[in-house]
Design an enzyme around this catalytic site. Sequence first.
Site, mmCIF file in Angstrom:
data_model
loop_
_atom_site.group_PDB
_atom_site.id
_atom_site.type_symbol
_atom_site.label_atom_id
_atom_site.label_comp_id
_atom_site.label_asym_id
_atom_site.label_seq_id
_atom_site.Cartn_x
_atom_site.Cartn_y
_atom_site.Cartn_z
ATOM 1 N N HIS A 176 135.314 18.896 42.458
ATOM 2 C CA HIS A 176 136.459 19.113 43.339
ATOM 3 C C HIS A 176 137.197 17.816 43.643
ATOM 4 C CE1 HIS A 176 133.726 18.394 46.977
ATOM 5 N NE2 HIS A 176 134.824 17.768 47.368
ATOM 6 N N ASP A 205 128.883 21.078 41.052
ATOM 7 C CA ASP A 205 130.099 20.383 41.499
ATOM 8 C C ASP A 205 130.075 18.910 41.075
ATOM 9 O OD1 ASP A 205 132.410 19.595 42.742
ATOM 10 O OD2 ASP A 205 131.890 20.379 44.711
ATOM 11 N N SER A 226 132.272 13.396 49.782
ATOM 12 C CA SER A 226 132.254 14.172 48.550
ATOM 13 C C SER A 226 132.139 13.235 47.354
ATOM 14 C CB SER A 226 133.528 15.002 48.420
ATOM 15 O OG SER A 226 133.551 16.046 49.357
#
Length: 716
Positions: free
Chosen positions: A86, A222, A651
Amino acid sequence: MKRFKVLLLSILLISSSLAKADEGMWLLPLLQKYNIATMQSMGLELSAEELYSINSTSLKDAIVIFGGGCTGEIISDKGLILTNHHCGYGAIQRHSSTEHDYLKDGFWAMSMDEEIATPGLSVTFLVRIEDVTDEITKPVKSKMTEEERSKVIEDAAKAIEEKATDGNHYRAMVRSYYGGNKYYLLVYERFTDVRMVGAPPSSIGKFGADTDNWMWPRHTGDFALFRVYADKDNKPADYSPDNVPYQPKHHLPVSLEGVEKGDFAMIMGYPGGTTRYMTSWEVDEAEKITNAQRSFIRGIRQEIILEDMLASDEIRIKYSSKYSGSTNYWKFSIGQNQALKRLKVKETKQKKQDEFTQWVNEKRKRSKEYGEALDLIRTAIEERHDYMYANMYISETLLRGTELVSLAGRANALYEYLKGDEDKGLENRIDRFRQSATAFYKDYNAPTDRKVAKAMFKLFAQQVKPEFHPSVFETIEKEYAGNFDKFIDHMFDNSIFADSTKLWKALENPTAETFENDPAFAATKSISEVTSKIWSELGEINKKFAKGHRLYVGGIMEMNEGQPIYPDANFTMRLTYGQVQDYYPRDAVHYNYITTLKGVMEKEDPDNWEFVVPEKLKELYMAEDYGPYAMDNGEMPVAFITNNDITGGNSGSPIINGKGHLIGCAFDGNWEAMSGDIIFEPDYQRCIGVDIRYVLFIIDKYAGAKHLVDEMTLVK
């Protein structure tokens, strides 16, 4: 988790009565003083110097700011970067087309020659952090106004930054910490030649999509791979075919050992922002304005966009990144409000305020220094209520919500230049705007935006007080009898910004009158005028808030003098530490610390785009063809959780074991602790990361890109 803007105005102080040892987003230069003994007792085998050093290589040299709002880590001696899918999603989307749909099919460079240059993407290394509080605050006088105080601090910071970058290629910035009570200089090295190396299909990299976002158990791969390039001297350089893979000072060894409950785990990265020292009045503001209105507005807009995305691959590709960015904090807002209420966060904050007030009132000196702190905060929150509400709606419905208005707003600088007499440099300004518009049109669908605009303009008119309405709403009422659909159709049919052909034609010989007569430009000008007035009012009110918060935090620092403290996150490098850990989200419910590929297959739904499983992944599962990446029991791990303290910006951060080896890549928090940016809940707060063994399995067995695994330093 995506990058989001917050006021850097608070800290959380750590003591036995306030928090567990694994709470905290710690500054690296303070690890030796505050944390290293505890970390080593929990299983860390490294010294503080091996974590952060300015004199020799250390773990911090393998950690980068990825793009503008994520973290990445170097995992080979050839500059290979691991981050989240992402985080790389914008780049993957940008390189995708209906002919080469990397979002749907994934991408794998089978040699360095196949790696794709990604203009605009950068990675940034931290060179050093330095405490400059004394230099910054030396010219500050006690009787200065907040405005005067800010000015002398700004001037002092600028001088320090200029000195730090004199004669070198580094970048420097001075940032405030602890509510403006401490200041640190951060020196960075930024690389702009970053190339896309590998990305799984979205059916792996975004498996579960919005339904599973912020949830545990999770079964999402991810991750994505990029590479940083440098010139022949290993220095930053713009893209060139002559550039070579960057040779890092340090890269993280990749562990095949796996994880067990209770294992030590630490995370180094760039948490975007926390407000842990938020007061009860701010919690109320976050619930009723920020979260409630953002989720309400975005929910309406996203429904319109998703309908068009599902009907067309072309529109799906165009809007995938924008839609994902919107839904991320739409769901976050919903979850945070639920958590704030369920965990009674406002009541907890009020109790802390009462304790502070009692401490202040015990001595006249304290009362004189800190007595006005909470009153300043409360008054500021009350005074800014209507402005914050209107600003939220202007941003979400008009400026960000309606893309045509957004593009027209980009033309304002060119318009202001055209109004003047000077024409020198006009071509350069036109070229810059044309480049910006070209990027805009690549991912734009006017019919979709037209439908969104009709809904957003109506919503603004219904929900916002008339005193905050831009003049374009008066035009709609008078000239279109309040018919928003008719006005929006006129704007899209007649604006040069709605069609690239019209805009390119207008830019051949642009005039100020061209823009003034354009309905979209007129709309954005009227919106900007109201926005400027709101920001001006908020700016004055927030001076009062800033002073109150600085005093409040300063008082708490004195109140807890001698205790280890950490500042709120502000997108500067931090370290958090904890353990691999399960949890009990509610009565009689237990969540294990790890998920496996079996769970992916259990969630499969070929009729739901969020839970489609690629055929090859099913084949590997059925054959149990996991290579050396399976657990001892033969199952294939996918994700695991730790009790590390993280937030947006983390992230892509590496999850590292006690030996300094990479065991996972952080990508999310969990639903039960969505209030975590405001208050740490040790019983519930968990960091979700993709297991590095699943990353290796997908690269090797699924993608057939074992050459990338061979490039890494594997350890067990």
